[in-house]
Design a protein around this motif. Structure first.
Motif, mmCIF file in Angstrom:
data_model
loop_
_atom_site.group_PDB
_atom_site.id
_atom_site.type_symbol
_atom_site.label_atom_id
_atom_site.label_comp_id
_atom_site.label_asym_id
_atom_site.label_seq_id
_atom_site.Cartn_x
_atom_site.Cartn_y
_atom_site.Cartn_z
ATOM 1 N N TRP A 521 0.803 -1.218 0.000
ATOM 2 C CA TRP A 521 0.000 0.000 0.000
ATOM 3 C C TRP A 521 0.838 1.272 0.000
ATOM 4 C CZ3 TRP A 521 -4.239 -1.210 -1.930
ATOM 5 C CH2 TRP A 521 -4.934 -2.369 -1.577
ATOM 6 N N ARG A 522 1.992 1.253 0.647
ATOM 7 C CA ARG A 522 2.814 2.466 0.634
ATOM 8 C C ARG A 522 3.292 2.774 -0.791
ATOM 9 N NH1 ARG A 522 7.836 4.336 4.534
ATOM 10 N NH2 ARG A 522 8.456 6.137 3.270
ATOM 11 N N ARG A 523 3.791 1.747 -1.474
ATOM 12 C CA ARG A 523 4.236 1.947 -2.851
ATOM 13 C C ARG A 523 3.061 2.316 -3.743
ATOM 14 N NH1 ARG A 523 7.909 3.784 -6.147
ATOM 15 N NH2 ARG A 523 8.260 2.551 -8.020
ATOM 16 N N ALA A 524 1.920 1.682 -3.521
ATOM 17 C CA ALA A 524 0.730 1.987 -4.320
ATOM 18 C C ALA A 524 0.290 3.433 -4.109
ATOM 19 C CB ALA A 524 -0.399 1.028 -3.956
ATOM 20 N N LEU A 525 0.369 3.924 -2.849
ATOM 21 C CA LEU A 525 0.011 5.311 -2.546
ATOM 22 C C LEU A 525 0.886 6.276 -3.343
ATOM 23 C CD1 LEU A 525 -1.439 7.465 -0.759
ATOM 24 C CD2 LEU A 525 0.430 7.149 0.890
ATOM 25 N N GLU A 526 2.198 6.056 -3.313
ATOM 26 C CA GLU A 526 3.125 6.935 -4.030
ATOM 27 C C GLU A 526 2.846 6.935 -5.532
ATOM 28 O OE1 GLU A 526 6.829 5.238 -2.963
ATOM 29 O OE2 GLU A 526 6.879 6.095 -0.941
ATOM 30 N N LEU A 527 2.626 5.750 -6.094
ATOM 31 C CA LEU A 527 2.450 5.633 -7.543
ATOM 32 C C LEU A 527 1.114 6.189 -8.011
ATOM 33 C CD1 LEU A 527 4.014 2.089 -7.915
ATOM 34 C CD2 LEU A 527 4.935 4.205 -8.880
ATOM 35 N N TRP A 528 0.026 5.896 -7.251
ATOM 36 C CA TRP A 528 -1.285 6.420 -7.666
ATOM 37 C C TRP A 528 -1.333 7.940 -7.548
ATOM 38 C CZ3 TRP A 528 -3.950 3.994 -10.891
ATOM 39 C CH2 TRP A 528 -4.159 2.613 -10.832
ATOM 40 N N ALA A 529 -0.610 8.493 -6.560
ATOM 41 C CA ALA A 529 -0.538 9.959 -6.450
ATOM 42 C C ALA A 529 0.132 10.542 -7.687
ATOM 43 C CB ALA A 529 0.225 10.350 -5.188
ATOM 44 N N ARG A 530 1.188 9.896 -8.161
ATOM 45 C CA ARG A 530 1.888 10.359 -9.355
ATOM 46 C C ARG A 530 0.996 10.229 -10.595
ATOM 47 N NH1 ARG A 530 7.248 7.244 -10.161
ATOM 48 N NH2 ARG A 530 7.498 7.915 -8.003
ATOM 49 N N VAL A 531 0.286 9.092 -10.677
ATOM 50 C CA VAL A 531 -0.602 8.878 -11.822
ATOM 51 C C VAL A 531 -1.703 9.930 -11.857
ATOM 52 C CG1 VAL A 531 -2.315 7.312 -12.827
ATOM 53 C CG2 VAL A 531 -0.141 6.409 -11.997
ATOM 54 N N TYR A 532 -2.336 10.164 -10.690
ATOM 55 C CA TYR A 532 -3.449 11.120 -10.658
ATOM 56 C C TYR A 532 -2.970 12.547 -10.929
ATOM 57 C CZ TYR A 532 -7.293 14.004 -9.160
ATOM 58 O OH TYR A 532 -8.285 14.955 -9.141
ATOM 59 N N ALA A 533 -1.769 12.888 -10.461
ATOM 60 C CA ALA A 533 -1.223 14.231 -10.723
ATOM 61 C C ALA A 533 -1.119 14.486 -12.215
ATOM 62 C CB ALA A 533 0.144 14.374 -10.069
ATOM 63 N N SER A 534 -0.881 13.436 -12.989
ATOM 64 C CA SER A 534 -0.765 13.576 -14.438
ATOM 65 C C SER A 534 -2.109 13.489 -15.146
ATOM 66 C CB SER A 534 0.178 12.499 -14.987
ATOM 67 O OG SER A 534 0.195 12.505 -16.382
ATOM 68 N N SER A 535 -2.972 12.550 -14.698
ATOM 69 C CA SER A 535 -4.206 12.252 -15.457
ATOM 70 C C SER A 535 -5.410 13.075 -15.034
ATOM 71 C CB SER A 535 -4.543 10.770 -15.310
ATOM 72 O OG SER A 535 -5.001 10.491 -13.985
ATOM 73 N N LYS A 536 -5.509 13.424 -13.734
ATOM 74 C CA LYS A 536 -6.694 14.082 -13.158
ATOM 75 C C LYS A 536 -7.966 13.267 -13.425
ATOM 76 C CE LYS A 536 -4.394 17.702 -11.706
ATOM 77 N NZ LYS A 536 -3.044 17.256 -12.043
#
Length: 641
Positions: A521-536
């Motif tokens: 979950w920690r790695r998933a949190l970091e990655l999904w935050a990065r994905v959402y920052a790009s995709s919205k």
């Protein structure tokens, strides 16, 4: 030729404030040696008062500094005075010197090293310039358009012919210009080079022409118009680049934007700063209770900065010889003169990009009763040594404050080193050529050669974001998925506004899905935050909140809760203003604070309350500030405060 003696009038800018308790003092209270914006600025000479050493004051006249003389335009003609006949020049208006950054630390449309600025323009704003040779960049706020100033070393001056229908441009000049342009675009541009009258000087006008920048796809062509000229041993290209579909709409604005360029004055000072190309340095005062006492025409002691009561002082001296010799002579003289002298440090170091010899010692002033702390450095600039020496008392009640202020003045000093600037620009030019070569190899699918060229570019300019991105693409084609990811991440970190996060988002999405399936979950949190920052994208937001909620549920009762909160803060910082995200972060702060309070870890609990209050201010949520207040009250009661 653009001649540096000419001194047109200042652009509209911050007026020079009248001298007061904290204003500039000394023989040259507000002298601007090259007036305001030197060649390529507005056309009129500066106006002001000329104070002669015999006591005569020539009020509200135009004047022009020409080497060792000053030409003054009077009512019935003009007269030239030698510098030693003039006590001071007091301009009516003077522009603020730009430092390469705005007061809030943001990008600025100016560059001290290459001696120019771009004036403010309606509908344009300064943005960060991360590409080789780009020293300033402004972006149109409504349309896809960029105004840039590119600077590269020049070994000789241009003999630009008089503009006109019969003007002929030397073929070698046009070939050299288009060879330089070819390093920036996928194909060598085609266009015309013509002599052009530009603010009283002759320049070359290039284009307009249409070209496709390296790394862009077909359909992303841009229309470019440039003005090129040489001065100070450098070649300047003032370039306006517009998305081709907007070119017709912005045609008039492009012409206005191209005239925003002007050189910085040889000497520019007011009550807050002093910038001097002749002596090769600039500095700022640390606060309102400091005074700059200036003598710009002095060949040895152009500046003294002090606090109001004179207990803290910074002297700037200009000396012949090498910096190490100047520092050694200073310390040896003090040692011979005083038995109380104690040398604390002497070492070679780098100061704001310049090699200097720093020193530190303690001693009494002759006849003084208090021991002083001395610090400073010697550095090479403008063909001589600039010696900066600060002093402050060691034993006064406010000694620590005064010492910090002296250090702040010394830290603000920047040396003007033209050769260093030329070397750096040469490295950037080589990086640009290497990327152009790599791009040509990539078009032929010669990925190994492309990779070598991109490595060369990054070796010359490690901060070149496009080179990292293109190297990543080459690694991907060669089957190096990890190398691709690392280079794309590096490009996005170097240039957050460069659009590299789109490729990063696709890469991160795959990794995020894998981390979610593994319940990491920690790695998933970091990655999904990065994905959402790009995709919205709303779905990506839901996946982000799911990962965050799961990670918090997993960690909230475990030790080292503070580290878990830090992981949330780091991962969510780019998207913390999004409603669902700041609600999750507020929940983490509240529950972490309560848990730390239960464990009687009051210091960390207070940090949670403070972080919650700060979050409330950032996202303008009063309820978070109220929650923070309640948590603070609970901590006080528990501590018995």
């Amino acid at each position: 030729m653009i001649r540096s003696e000419r001194a047109p009038a200042p652009a509209a800018s911050s007026p020079l404030r009248a001298p007061c308790a904290g204003a500039v003092r000394g023989a040259s209270v507000a002298l601007l040696c090259a007036a305001a914006l030197t060649p390529l600025a507005a056309s009129a000479a500066p106006r002001g008062d000329v104070v002669l050493r015999n006591g005569t004051v020539l009020e509200d006249v135009e004047y022009e500094v020409r080497g060792e003389s000053v030409r003054v335009t009077l009512k019935y003609g003009s007269r030239t005075y030698r510098r030693d006949e003039i006590r001071r020049l007091v301009p009516k208006d003077a522009p603020s010197s730009t430092d390469g950054a705005t007061e809030d630390g943001g990008p600025s449309a100016a560059d001290w090293e290459t001696r120019f600025r771009l004036q403010e323009l309606a509908d344009w704003e300064p943005v960060a310039a991360n590409d080789p040779l780009v020293r300033a960049r402004m972006k149109h706020t409504q349309r896809d358009a960029l105004l840039e100033v590119r600077v590269r070393p020049a070994d000789s001056a241009w003999n630009i012919p008089e503009p006109g229908a019969r003007a002929r441009v030397d073929r070698s000049v046009s070939d050299e210009i288009f060879a330089d342009l070819a390093t920036r675009f996928a194909r060598r541009p085609r266009g015309t080079v013509t002599p052009f009258a530009y603010q009283g000087s002759r320049v070359y006008r290039v284009g307009p022409f249409t070209a496709l920048p390296h790394g862009s796809e077909r359909g992303e062509e841009r229309t470019i118009t440039e003005l090129r000229f040489r001065n100070h041993g450098l070649e300047y290209a003032v370039s306006c680049s517009v998305k081709s579909e907007d070119a017709a709409v912005l045609a008039d604005e492009v012409e206005v934007a191209l005239r925003a360029f002007s050189f910085l004055p040889v000497l520019d000072l007011d009550e807050d700063h002093y910038a001097d190309y002749t002596h090769g340095f600039r500095l700022r005062r640390p606060g309102d209770d400091w005074i700059l006492e200036t003598e710009p025409f002095s060949t040895t002691k152009p500046l003294r900065a002090r606090n109001k009561d004179g207990r803290a002082v910074v002297l700037v001296r200009v000396l012949p010889g090498r910096p190490d010799e100047a520092v050694a002579a200073l310390l040896e003289e003090r040692k011979k003169r005083s038995r109380y002298f104690v040398e604390r440090a002497r070492e070679a170091r780098t100061h704001r990009g310049s090699s200097v010899v720093a020193f530190e010692f303690e001693d009494f002033e002759p006849g003084g009763r208090r021991k002083l702390h001395y610090q400073g450095f010697g550095g090479f600039a403008a063909g001589h040594t600039v010696l900066v020496q600060g002093m402050a008392p060691l034993s006064d009640e406010d000694a620590a404050k005064l010492d910090r202020e002296v250090r702040a003045v010394i830290e603000s000093v920047q040396l003007y080193d033209q050769e260093r600037a030329r070397r750096r620009l040469g490295e950037e030019a080589r990086a640009l050529r290497a990327v152009a070569s790599g791009w040509a190899a990539a078009l032929k699918r010669d990925w190994s050669k492309a990779l070598r060229d991109y490595d060369t570019a990054i070796g010359e300019m490690p901060t070149y974001a496009l080179a990292h991105y293109l190297r990543g693409l080459a690694k991907k084609e060669l089957g190096d998925a990890k190398g691709y990811a690392e280079d794309v991440e590096k490009a996005a970190a170097l240039d957050p506004a460069g659009g590299y996060d789109a490729a990063l988002g696709d890469l991160a999405r795959t990794e995020a899905e894998i981390a979610t399936r593994k319940k990491d979950w920690r790695r998933a949190l970091e990655l999904w935050a990065r994905v959402y920052a790009s995709s919205k994208n709303e779905k990506d937001l839901r996946d982000l909140l799911r990962a965050g909620t799961s990670y918090w549920g997993q960690q909230r009762r475990k030790p080292r809760l503070r580290d878990t909160v830090r992981a949330f803060e780091k991962a969510l910082k780019p998207v913390r203003k999004v409603k669902g995200v700041h609600e999750l972060l507020a929940r983490v702060y509240r529950e972490a604070g309560a848990e730390l309070l239960r464990k009687k870890e009051y210091s960390d609990a207070r940090r949670m309350a403070s972080a919650l209050r700060k979050l409330g201010r950032i996202v303008k949520a009063k309820r978070y500030e109220s929650d923070a207040g309640r948590l603070s009250d609970q901590i006080k009661r528990a501590r018995g405060d």
